[in-house]
Motif scaffolding. Structure first.
Motif, mmCIF file in Angstrom:
data_model
loop_
_atom_site.group_PDB
_atom_site.id
_atom_site.type_symbol
_atom_site.label_atom_id
_atom_site.label_comp_id
_atom_site.label_asym_id
_atom_site.label_seq_id
_atom_site.Cartn_x
_atom_site.Cartn_y
_atom_site.Cartn_z
ATOM 1 N N THR A 60 0.855 -1.186 0.000
ATOM 2 C CA THR A 60 0.000 0.000 0.000
ATOM 3 C C THR A 60 0.891 1.236 0.000
ATOM 4 N N VAL A 84 -4.508 6.794 -2.576
ATOM 5 C CA VAL A 84 -4.032 5.490 -2.122
ATOM 6 C C VAL A 84 -3.864 4.546 -3.309
ATOM 7 N N LYS A 86 -2.986 0.455 -4.030
ATOM 8 C CA LYS A 86 -2.803 -0.870 -3.425
ATOM 9 C C LYS A 86 -2.547 -1.899 -4.504
#
Ligand code: CU
Length: 105
Positions: A60, A84, A86
């Motif tokens: 992440t 973000v 991931k």
């Protein structure tokens, strides 16, 4: 509160005087590996005994943009906007490995 600040990474530790602005950018990376059931480690083959796919590892990353503004000498507004990303590696019962990705604000 003047110029004293907590170390970077500590948020919400201070206020600003009226009209003062502050912008910040932070980067975070986290790597996770393996599976657990409660406090016990669980092997990938054990997970595949119950599920058709098991996660193997995940990375992440986060870009955190934040800003502060002193509305008056006692009230400071704060906003944060994280981006973000991931990425997770998997393996299925047939032994095929694949990666899934997700990202966004
Ligand atoms: Cu600030």
């Amino acid at each position: 509160m003047g110029d004293s600040h907590a170390p970077i990474g500590v948020m919400g530790d201070h206020t600003h005087n009226k009209g003062k602005l502050m912008f910040a950018y932070r980067y975070m990376r986290m790597f996770m590996d393996g599976n657990r059931d409660g406090t016990n480690n669980v092997s990938a083959s054990s997970v595949l005994g119950s599920y058709v796919v098991t996660p193997l590892q995940m990375t992440t990353q986060m870009h955190m943009f934040s800003g502060m503004y002193g509305l008056n000498d006692t009230l400071t507004l704060m906003a944060m906007l994280p981006y973000v990303m991931k990425s997770m590696d998997h393996r299925n019962r047939a032994g095929v490995k694949f990666t899934t990705n997700a990202s966004g604000f």
